[in-house]
Design a protein around this motif. Structure first.
Motif, PDB file in Angstrom:
ATOM      1  N   ASP A   3     -21.814 -33.634  -6.008  1.00 11.81           N
ATOM      2  CA  ASP A   3     -22.684 -32.975  -6.973  1.00 11.81           C
ATOM      3  C   ASP A   3     -21.885 -32.702  -8.251  1.00 11.81           C
ATOM      4  OD1 ASP A   3     -24.616 -31.596  -8.271  1.00 11.81           O
ATOM      5  OD2 ASP A   3     -24.587 -29.850  -6.944  1.00 11.81           O
ATOM      6  N   PRO A   4     -22.229 -33.298  -9.405  1.00 11.11           N
ATOM      7  CA  PRO A   4     -21.436 -33.087 -10.616  1.00 11.11           C
ATOM      8  C   PRO A   4     -21.603 -31.692 -11.215  1.00 11.11           C
ATOM      9  CG  PRO A   4     -23.340 -34.441 -11.114  1.00 11.11           C
ATOM     10  CD  PRO A   4     -23.327 -34.241  -9.617  1.00 11.11           C
ATOM     11  N   TYR A   5     -22.611 -30.948 -10.779  1.00 14.88           N
ATOM     12  CA  TYR A   5     -22.857 -29.620 -11.341  1.00 14.88           C
ATOM     13  C   TYR A   5     -22.273 -28.511 -10.473  1.00 14.88           C
ATOM     14  CZ  TYR A   5     -25.994 -32.281 -14.229  1.00 14.88           C
ATOM     15  OH  TYR A   5     -26.497 -33.206 -15.090  1.00 14.88           O
ATOM     16  N   ARG A   6     -21.645 -28.874  -9.414  1.00 20.34           N
ATOM     17  CA  ARG A   6     -21.064 -27.873  -8.511  1.00 20.34           C
ATOM     18  C   ARG A   6     -19.712 -27.437  -9.063  1.00 20.34           C
ATOM     19  NH1 ARG A   6     -18.893 -28.875  -2.495  1.00 20.34           N
ATOM     20  NH2 ARG A   6     -18.266 -26.750  -2.099  1.00 20.34           N
ATOM     21  N   VAL A   7     -19.498 -26.133  -9.090  1.00 19.47           N
ATOM     22  CA  VAL A   7     -18.231 -25.585  -9.561  1.00 19.47           C
ATOM     23  C   VAL A   7     -17.329 -25.408  -8.351  1.00 19.47           C
ATOM     24  CG1 VAL A   7     -17.102 -23.648 -10.706  1.00 19.47           C
ATOM     25  CG2 VAL A   7     -19.354 -24.413 -11.476  1.00 19.47           C
ATOM     26  N   ALA A   8     -16.270 -26.148  -8.331  1.00 21.54           N
ATOM     27  CA  ALA A   8     -15.331 -26.050  -7.219  1.00 21.54           C
ATOM     28  C   ALA A   8     -14.336 -24.938  -7.507  1.00 21.54           C
ATOM     29  CB  ALA A   8     -14.595 -27.370  -7.045  1.00 21.54           C
ATOM     30  N   ASP A   9     -13.803 -24.373  -6.452  1.00 23.98           N
ATOM     31  CA  ASP A   9     -12.779 -23.346  -6.610  1.00 23.98           C
ATOM     32  C   ASP A   9     -11.537 -23.973  -7.228  1.00 23.98           C
ATOM     33  OD1 ASP A   9     -14.415 -21.480  -5.515  1.00 23.98           O
ATOM     34  OD2 ASP A   9     -13.643 -21.733  -3.477  1.00 23.98           O
ATOM     35  N   ALA A  10     -10.963 -23.256  -8.146  1.00 27.61           N
ATOM     36  CA  ALA A  10      -9.749 -23.741  -8.795  1.00 27.61           C
ATOM     37  C   ALA A  10      -8.594 -23.664  -7.804  1.00 27.61           C
ATOM     38  CB  ALA A  10      -9.443 -22.899 -10.020  1.00 27.61           C
ATOM     39  N   PRO A  11      -7.732 -24.634  -7.808  1.00 26.96           N
ATOM     40  CA  PRO A  11      -6.583 -24.577  -6.891  1.00 26.96           C
ATOM     41  C   PRO A  11      -5.658 -23.431  -7.288  1.00 26.96           C
ATOM     42  CG  PRO A  11      -6.345 -26.406  -8.405  1.00 26.96           C
ATOM     43  CD  PRO A  11      -7.717 -25.835  -8.615  1.00 26.96           C
ATOM     44  N   ALA A  12      -5.077 -22.845  -6.284  1.00 27.15           N
ATOM     45  CA  ALA A  12      -4.169 -21.723  -6.537  1.00 27.15           C
ATOM     46  C   ALA A  12      -2.922 -22.227  -7.238  1.00 27.15           C
ATOM     47  CB  ALA A  12      -3.798 -21.055  -5.217  1.00 27.15           C
ATOM     48  N   GLU A  13      -2.457 -21.433  -8.196  1.00 26.40           N
ATOM     49  CA  GLU A  13      -1.252 -21.811  -8.914  1.00 26.40           C
ATOM     50  C   GLU A  13      -0.051 -21.615  -8.003  1.00 26.40           C
ATOM     51  OE1 GLU A  13      -0.780 -19.863 -12.611  1.00 26.40           O
ATOM     52  OE2 GLU A  13      -2.844 -20.257 -13.241  1.00 26.40           O
ATOM     53  N   PRO A  14       0.866 -22.546  -8.008  1.00 26.24           N
ATOM     54  CA  PRO A  14       2.047 -22.384  -7.155  1.00 26.24           C
ATOM     55  C   PRO A  14       2.924 -21.261  -7.678  1.00 26.24           C
ATOM     56  CG  PRO A  14       2.289 -24.300  -8.551  1.00 26.24           C
ATOM     57  CD  PRO A  14       0.888 -23.774  -8.760  1.00 26.24           C
ATOM     58  N   THR A  15       3.455 -20.510  -6.768  1.00 27.17           N
ATOM     59  CA  THR A  15       4.376 -19.442  -7.156  1.00 27.17           C
ATOM     60  C   THR A  15       5.800 -19.972  -7.047  1.00 27.17           C
ATOM     61  OG1 THR A  15       4.421 -18.616  -4.897  1.00 27.17           O
ATOM     62  CG2 THR A  15       2.820 -17.624  -6.405  1.00 27.17           C
ATOM     63  N   HIS A  16       6.598 -19.586  -7.986  1.00 23.72           N
ATOM     64  CA  HIS A  16       7.984 -20.018  -7.996  1.00 23.72           C
ATOM     65  C   HIS A  16       8.840 -18.932  -7.370  1.00 23.72           C
ATOM     66  CE1 HIS A  16       6.876 -23.395 -10.454  1.00 23.72           C
ATOM     67  NE2 HIS A  16       6.236 -22.581 -11.261  1.00 23.72           N
ATOM     68  N   PRO A  17       9.739 -19.293  -6.459  1.00 20.32           N
ATOM     69  CA  PRO A  17      10.571 -18.273  -5.804  1.00 20.32           C
ATOM     70  C   PRO A  17      11.413 -17.475  -6.790  1.00 20.32           C
ATOM     71  CG  PRO A  17      10.841 -20.410  -4.738  1.00 20.32           C
ATOM     72  CD  PRO A  17       9.990 -20.623  -5.956  1.00 20.32           C
ATOM     73  N   ALA A  18      11.921 -18.117  -7.837  1.00 25.22           N
ATOM     74  CA  ALA A  18      12.743 -17.381  -8.802  1.00 25.22           C
ATOM     75  C   ALA A  18      11.913 -16.350  -9.548  1.00 25.22           C
ATOM     76  CB  ALA A  18      13.387 -18.355  -9.780  1.00 25.22           C
ATOM     77  N   THR A  19      10.651 -16.664  -9.823  1.00 28.14           N
ATOM     78  CA  THR A  19       9.770 -15.733 -10.518  1.00 28.14           C
ATOM     79  C   THR A  19       9.446 -14.537  -9.633  1.00 28.14           C
ATOM     80  OG1 THR A  19       8.805 -17.625 -11.608  1.00 28.14           O
ATOM     81  CG2 THR A  19       7.621 -15.574 -11.803  1.00 28.14           C
ATOM     82  N   ASP A  20       9.251 -14.777  -8.365  1.00 28.48           N
ATOM     83  CA  ASP A  20       8.918 -13.686  -7.453  1.00 28.48           C
ATOM     84  C   ASP A  20      10.092 -12.741  -7.249  1.00 28.48           C
ATOM     85  OD1 ASP A  20       6.897 -15.836  -5.357  1.00 28.48           O
ATOM     86  OD2 ASP A  20       6.383 -14.691  -7.152  1.00 28.48           O
ATOM     87  N   ARG A  21      11.310 -13.224  -7.394  1.00 32.46           N
ATOM     88  CA  ARG A  21      12.476 -12.359  -7.217  1.00 32.46           C
ATOM     89  C   ARG A  21      12.822 -11.592  -8.481  1.00 32.46           C
ATOM     90  NH1 ARG A  21      15.639 -17.098  -5.263  1.00 32.46           N
ATOM     91  NH2 ARG A  21      14.557 -17.627  -3.362  1.00 32.46           N
TER      92      ARG A  21
END
Length: 72
Positions: A3-21
């Motif tokens: 269905d071209p009008y269906r809004v799919a969930d956006a993929p989750a952004e990857p988290t970077h380990p250095a950013t989390d620390r």
């Protein structure tokens, strides 16, 4: 057929380990430098060391704000 009008969930952004620390480390340094600033300027009456701790606190707070605004 898809269905071209269906809004799919956006993929989750990857988290970077250095950013989390880095964020918790900045918070710890901010709290410790604020406490050291208060202790050095009031109890020990050491203005130079208190000013250095205050500058470190301002730098940590500014970095946290800049990273928050960039992530939005």
């Amino acid at each position: 057929m898809t269905d071209p009008y269906r809004v799919a969930d956006a993929p989750a952004e990857p988290t970077h380990p250095a950013t989390d620390r880095l964020r918790p480390l900045l918070w710890v340094v901010l709290v410790v430098s604020l406490a050291a600033n208060a202790a050095l300027t009031t109890v020990l009456d050491n203005q130079w060391a208190g000013s250095a701790c205050g500058l470190l606190a301002v730098l940590c707070a500014g970095t946290l704000v800049a990273r928050h605004r960039r992530a939005r």
